[in-house]
Design a protein around this motif. Structure first.
Motif, mmCIF file in Angstrom:
data_model
loop_
_atom_site.group_PDB
_atom_site.id
_atom_site.type_symbol
_atom_site.label_atom_id
_atom_site.label_comp_id
_atom_site.label_asym_id
_atom_site.label_seq_id
_atom_site.Cartn_x
_atom_site.Cartn_y
_atom_site.Cartn_z
ATOM 1 N N MET A 9 0.839 -1.182 0.000
ATOM 2 C CA MET A 9 0.000 0.000 0.000
ATOM 3 C C MET A 9 0.875 1.232 0.000
ATOM 4 O O MET A 9 1.773 1.371 0.824
ATOM 5 C CB MET A 9 -0.934 -0.019 1.210
ATOM 6 N N HIS A 41 -7.062 -7.085 -1.659
ATOM 7 C CA HIS A 41 -7.231 -6.806 -0.232
ATOM 8 C C HIS A 41 -8.687 -6.454 0.088
ATOM 9 O O HIS A 41 -9.340 -5.700 -0.646
ATOM 10 C CB HIS A 41 -6.346 -5.646 0.208
ATOM 11 N N ASP A 52 -4.712 -6.031 5.472
ATOM 12 C CA ASP A 52 -3.718 -6.990 5.007
ATOM 13 C C ASP A 52 -3.375 -7.923 6.158
ATOM 14 O O ASP A 52 -4.076 -7.946 7.174
ATOM 15 C CB ASP A 52 -2.482 -6.280 4.423
ATOM 16 N N TYR A 79 -3.226 0.265 -3.779
ATOM 17 C CA TYR A 79 -3.100 -0.989 -3.030
ATOM 18 C C TYR A 79 -3.510 -2.172 -3.906
ATOM 19 O O TYR A 79 -4.248 -2.003 -4.898
ATOM 20 C CB TYR A 79 -3.947 -0.944 -1.754
#
Length: 220
Positions: A1, A155, A134, A151
């Protein structure tokens, strides 16, 4: 990220906000799948409006020009970008984005990366954080207007409830030229070395890259 700072200048942020102030918005459920539709509560600018299309193109070009986006994500196909708006008590519950979409022009798109580009100043609203999960837990982001959070699409993530004010953002997805995350990392590190950095840091990144390549190519 990764937080990409200064994707848009202050003048560009204000111009896009002014454009969206006159744009037609509709219920965000119109673009939600079956699972996301149960947890999505926001509004989105109409994607077929010519003014909205022009604003989205402006954002995409700014993202493409960002050096970290070019070097790390290496986008080759983009989804249609969407502008979302959240008022008080609106939110987007925990969900995962689709692994495949259609890019502009109708081409299939493998979603390697998701992004949220923030258009509201963080002191003008409360709540409304982008929360991405995460293996280490949940991380929340409320960066300055004009900054974006990038990101991996796989996720789980959500937009926390807005308590006060209005949260305006642009969201989208992209396919990278390079499929593997480990391969993208190696290319990014090599780019950092090529672009110039202190010799000690370059040596460390080279050691890291050699180790990653040995793990990738090595045999038992």
């Amino acid at each position: 990220m990764i937080v990409l700072t200064d994707v848009l200048s202050r003048e560009e942020v204000l111009a896009i906000r002014d454009g969206l102030a006159a744009a037609p918005f509709h219920d965000g459920l119109a673009t939600a799948g079956a699972a996301a539709g149960r947890v999505k509560d926001n509004q989105q600018a109409r994607g077929d409006d010519p003014a909205v299309i022009a604003l989205a193109r402006r954002v995409r070009l700014a993202l493409e020009a960002h050096p970290i986006m070019r070097s790390f994500a290496r986008p080759v196909r983009w989804s249609r970008l969407m502008f979302s708006r959240y008022g008080p008590e609106q939110q987007y519950g925990l969900h995962a984005d689709n692994a495949a979409m259609y890019a502009q022009g109708g081409w299939p798109l493998r979603t390697d990366f998701s992004f949220t580009l923030f258009l509201s100043d963080p002191d003008t609203y409360e709540g409304g954080a982008l929360s991405v999960r995460d293996l280490s837990g949940d991380r929340e982001f409320r960066p300055d207007a004009g900054s974006a959070v990038l990101y991996p699409t796989g996720h789980l993530h959500r937009v926390t409830p807005v308590v006060r004010g209005v949260r305006l953002a642009c969201v989208g997805w992209m396919q990278s030229l390079v499929r593997g995350a480990d391969q993208r990392e190696i290319l990014y590190d090599l780019d950092q070395i090529r672009n110039g950095m202190p010799a000690q840091d370059s040596a460390l990144l080279l050691d890291k890259t050699i180790g990653n390549l040995l793990r990738m190519w090595g045999e038992d």
